[in-house]
Design a protein around this motif. Structure first.
Motif, PDB file in Angstrom:
ATOM      1  N   ARG A  18      42.363 -15.391  24.941  1.00  0.00           N
ATOM      2  CA  ARG A  18      42.187 -14.421  23.596  1.00  0.00           C
ATOM      3  C   ARG A  18      41.206 -14.276  23.021  1.00  0.00           C
ATOM      4  NH1 ARG A  18      48.289 -15.729  22.643  1.00  0.00           N
ATOM      5  NH2 ARG A  18      47.173 -15.864  20.625  1.00  0.00           N
ATOM      6  N   TYR A  19      40.340 -15.229  22.515  1.00  0.00           N
ATOM      7  CA  TYR A  19      39.003 -14.819  22.037  1.00  0.00           C
ATOM      8  C   TYR A  19      37.851 -14.925  23.043  1.00  0.00           C
ATOM      9  CZ  TYR A  19      35.270 -17.077  18.901  1.00  0.00           C
ATOM     10  OH  TYR A  19      34.203 -17.135  18.436  1.00  0.00           O
ATOM     11  N   TYR A  20      38.162 -15.207  23.956  1.00  0.00           N
ATOM     12  CA  TYR A  20      37.189 -15.259  24.866  1.00  0.00           C
ATOM     13  C   TYR A  20      36.826 -13.358  25.771  1.00  0.00           C
ATOM     14  CZ  TYR A  20      36.473 -19.563  26.399  1.00  0.00           C
ATOM     15  OH  TYR A  20      36.406 -21.427  26.023  1.00  0.00           O
ATOM     16  N   LEU A  25      33.725 -12.802  26.239  1.00  0.00           N
ATOM     17  CA  LEU A  25      32.457 -12.758  27.527  1.00  0.00           C
ATOM     18  C   LEU A  25      33.140 -13.388  28.493  1.00  0.00           C
ATOM     19  CD1 LEU A  25      31.228 -15.909  27.675  1.00  0.00           C
ATOM     20  CD2 LEU A  25      33.077 -17.238  26.683  1.00  0.00           C
ATOM     21  N   LEU A  26      35.237 -12.772  28.176  1.00  0.00           N
ATOM     22  CA  LEU A  26      35.419 -12.348  29.789  1.00  0.00           C
ATOM     23  C   LEU A  26      36.838 -12.072  29.052  1.00  0.00           C
ATOM     24  CD1 LEU A  26      36.434 -13.730  32.301  1.00  0.00           C
ATOM     25  CD2 LEU A  26      38.000 -15.614  30.983  1.00  0.00           C
ATOM     26  N   LYS A  27      36.608 -10.326  29.559  1.00  0.00           N
ATOM     27  CA  LYS A  27      37.415  -9.041  29.900  1.00  0.00           C
ATOM     28  C   LYS A  27      38.520  -9.427  30.791  1.00  0.00           C
ATOM     29  CE  LYS A  27      36.200  -7.527  25.923  1.00  0.00           C
ATOM     30  NZ  LYS A  27      37.178  -7.015  25.109  1.00  0.00           N
ATOM     31  N   PRO A  28      39.750  -9.387  30.692  1.00  0.00           N
ATOM     32  CA  PRO A  28      40.517  -8.982  32.012  1.00  0.00           C
ATOM     33  C   PRO A  28      40.583  -8.125  32.225  1.00  0.00           C
ATOM     34  CG  PRO A  28      41.675  -8.431  29.482  1.00  0.00           C
ATOM     35  CD  PRO A  28      40.342  -9.011  29.239  1.00  0.00           C
ATOM     36  N   GLN A  68      25.733 -13.277  31.934  1.00  0.00           N
ATOM     37  CA  GLN A  68      25.522 -11.584  31.671  1.00  0.00           C
ATOM     38  C   GLN A  68      24.311 -11.130  32.259  1.00  0.00           C
ATOM     39  OE1 GLN A  68      28.223 -10.211  28.508  1.00  0.00           O
ATOM     40  NE2 GLN A  68      29.870 -10.629  28.948  1.00  0.00           N
ATOM     41  N   ASN A  69      23.562 -12.569  32.406  1.00  0.00           N
ATOM     42  CA  ASN A  69      22.335 -10.915  32.538  1.00  0.00           C
ATOM     43  C   ASN A  69      21.753 -11.217  33.986  1.00  0.00           C
ATOM     44  OD1 ASN A  69      19.455 -11.579  33.515  1.00  0.00           O
ATOM     45  ND2 ASN A  69      19.177 -12.980  31.465  1.00  0.00           N
TER      46      ASN A  69
END
Length: 255
Positions: A18-20, A25-28, A68-69
């Motif tokens: 959830r924090y990501y 950083l990591l979207k579902p 994400q680069n």
């Protein structure tokens, strides 16, 4: 896969996922109408890469910048990870041999030269870090050095004394529960000092740093000079402190 399934698969907490998501950083892949996060295979591959970088000590902010680069190459990154892990395995194997021989030496079963006693120890620059710097940039790695470099001699001395005072305060209460008021007050001072002098530490980064205090023998040895078991105590107190900094809504949500 839903968030609980992914957490169980990867061996991390639902709260971490959830924090990501919260920090981008990591979207579902999608969120259902009822609010449940659903992760795709591509999400899982990204999560694997994130966890590799975490294992190698990268802060979450830097991991986000890297993956994400547009020029990020997952295969290239995995080859670097493999290279470093093999080197780490080689060093661990050598240190295990040194430990085994030292045990025999202490039992009087063999002799041991001075050089053999320190075989496997290597505190020189991490070759992986150098290669990672060249590939993905120096900004996050250099931030702490930049800040310290700006201090004059008196300021560095004052910082050293302040750090020592905090360590002594923590050592004095290390026999208390890590979540006690005294422990949390002392570790809060450490969090404030790190953010003031060494960079911008999120609660998650602070928690990961505490883990490194125990896993990295150099940190553990230096910290435990102020009291046996202090490194472990700081790790546990830092974890409690970090968890308490996170929004209550995140803690209560199970979606």
């Amino acid at each position: 896969m839903r968030i609980k399934e992914v957490a169980d698969l990867a061996g991390i907490s639902v709260r971490t996922l959830r924090y990501y998501d919260q920090i981008g950083l990591l979207k579902p892949d999608r969120v259902t109408e009822s609010g449940y996060r659903v992760y795709s295979e591509e999400n899982l591959e990204t999560l694997q890469q994130i966890l590799f970088f975490r294992e190698l000590g990268f802060p979450l902010k830097k991991i986000k910048e890297i993956i994400q680069n547009p020029s990020f190459d997952r295969l290239e990154a995995l080859e670097l990870h493999r290279k470093y892990l093999l080197e780490k395995k080689r060093r661990i194997d050598q240190m295990l041999r040194t430990v085994d021989k030292t045990i025999k030496y202490l039992k009087g079963e063999t002799t041991m030269t001075r050089e053999e006693k320190f075989s496997g120890f290597d505190f020189s620059e991490n070759p992986y870090e150098k290669e990672a710097r060249e590939r993905w940039g120096d900004a996050a790695v250099d931030e702490a050095n930049r800040r310290i470099g700006k201090l004059n001699g008196e300021q560095k001395q004052a910082l050293q004394e302040e750090m020592g005072e905090i360590y002594r305060d923590l050592a004095a209460c290390r026999h208390l529960p890590p979540d006690s008021e005294e422990a949390q007050e002392a570790i809060g001072k450490w969090y404030e000092l790190l953010n003031r002098h060494f960079g911008n530490y999120s609660p998650e980064m602070f928690k990961n740093l505490g883990q490194m205090y125990v896993e990295d023998s150099r940190f553990k040895k230096n910290i435990d000079r102020f009291g046996d078991g202090l490194a472990v105590f700081m790790r546990d107190a830092m974890a409690v402190f970090a968890d308490r900094q996170k929004p209550s809504a995140e803690k209560l949500s199970t979606a």
